[in-house]
Write an enzyme that holds these catalytic residues in place. Sequence first.
Site, PDB file in Angstrom:
ATOM      1  N   GLU A  25      -1.227   3.688  -3.326  1.00 38.36           N
ATOM      2  CA  GLU A  25      -2.565   3.970  -2.805  1.00 38.36           C
ATOM      3  C   GLU A  25      -3.407   2.724  -2.554  1.00 38.36           C
ATOM      4  O   GLU A  25      -4.469   2.811  -1.923  1.00 38.36           O
ATOM      5  CB  GLU A  25      -3.328   4.921  -3.739  1.00 38.36           C
ATOM      6  CG  GLU A  25      -3.821   4.328  -5.043  1.00 38.36           C
ATOM      7  CD  GLU A  25      -2.778   4.323  -6.147  1.00 38.36           C
ATOM      8  OE1 GLU A  25      -3.122   3.934  -7.276  1.00 38.36           O
ATOM      9  OE2 GLU A  25      -1.615   4.709  -5.882  1.00 38.36           O
ATOM     10  N   TYR A  64       2.551   6.279  -6.711  1.00 40.87           N
ATOM     11  CA  TYR A  64       1.106   6.441  -6.816  1.00 40.87           C
ATOM     12  C   TYR A  64       0.732   6.271  -8.291  1.00 40.87           C
ATOM     13  O   TYR A  64       1.305   6.920  -9.161  1.00 40.87           O
ATOM     14  CB  TYR A  64       0.667   7.833  -6.356  1.00 40.87           C
ATOM     15  CG  TYR A  64       0.779   8.065  -4.872  1.00 40.87           C
ATOM     16  CD1 TYR A  64       0.001   7.341  -3.969  1.00 40.87           C
ATOM     17  CD2 TYR A  64       1.654   9.024  -4.361  1.00 40.87           C
ATOM     18  CE1 TYR A  64       0.103   7.550  -2.603  1.00 40.87           C
ATOM     19  CE2 TYR A  64       1.757   9.250  -2.991  1.00 40.87           C
ATOM     20  CZ  TYR A  64       0.980   8.507  -2.118  1.00 40.87           C
ATOM     21  OH  TYR A  64       1.078   8.724  -0.768  1.00 40.87           O
TER      22      TYR A  64
END
Length: 366
Positions: free
Chosen positions: A116, A92
Amino acid sequence: MKIGVPKEIKDQEERVGATPSTVASLIHAGHTVVVEAGAGVGSGYLDEDYTAQGATLGSAAEAWDAEMIIKVKEPLPSEYGFFKKGMIVYTYLHLAADRELTDALLANEVTGVAYETMVGRTGGLPLLFPMSEIAGRMSIQVGAHFLESAHGGKGILLPGVTGVHRGKVTIIGAGTVGFNAAKVAVGMGAQVTILDINAQRLAEVDNIFNDKIQTLISNPHNIKTAVEGADLVIGAVLIPGASAPKLVTEDMIKNMADGGVIVDIPIDQGGIFETSTHATTHDDPVYVSHGIIHYTVANIPGAVPKTSTDALTSATVGYAIEIANKGIKAAADDNNTVFTGINTFAGQLTSKAVADSLDLPFAPFQ
């Protein structure tokens, strides 16, 4: 390919980027894996669990000395010194809210593959989904906790009791995060309102909950009414790769009753509340603004690392193997999900959403 799995160093972050099962899969595919000693302990995995699957244990520097790094959270400034040209960092990243990290990745020509922003074959965000489920469900749990007077809240029990009003929960966003927040809030017996700009999605949610919630189209008037009358407000809006829109104004927060709670889940993308001034940590999770308790922890799933690690790695391992087997260019050519995850490459910013958010030049990945 040599793959490194460093220990997460973010405050109270006990997740790990690879489980022993992940390591076994990578080694079976012909790769070597170096795991930082102690990296998996917080998630219930001991060093010997990794070595039993063929991993080598090492220091942080040794784990970072690899062609591909598999992590959970974004690298922190103390880790930028490990960056090197051509390295793949698979984790992420949330670059739209982190100019410093973006600059470091670009300056060192690191390939940043962000969980993401990876879009599935049929749409959706498959690597964000498991953490969104957890964050949504936990948001109600932590919100209920901070509504207790002992923690500064107004002393509201969300399900109420016989002859007493139930607590009011407003959820802004009906995606994975918002839906899972609603599941827990409805299960607890709270009075739930959920807002979204997508009428079709609201109809789906309404049908699923069998009219047990109030659905509203998200617009400034409806947000104002729903927020100002709520005991607990959950921010659950995410625009992949981009900064979160500021949907809740400071005036709306001022008009809430003292002791109310907000949980701003997309705080790592800047948050949707104007009063969300900074991300907090599990050690110090809240602050008060205008009498309202703000819970703005950026890694909510980190509080349940065993569940979170197992859910995340089951989603990330397949793409990790594909990148390691083929290299980033061939993997991106063959799999659009990998392609959509590439945020930085060869000193160029390859995510338009991030480039627009940071007002930086955009260069399509080639």
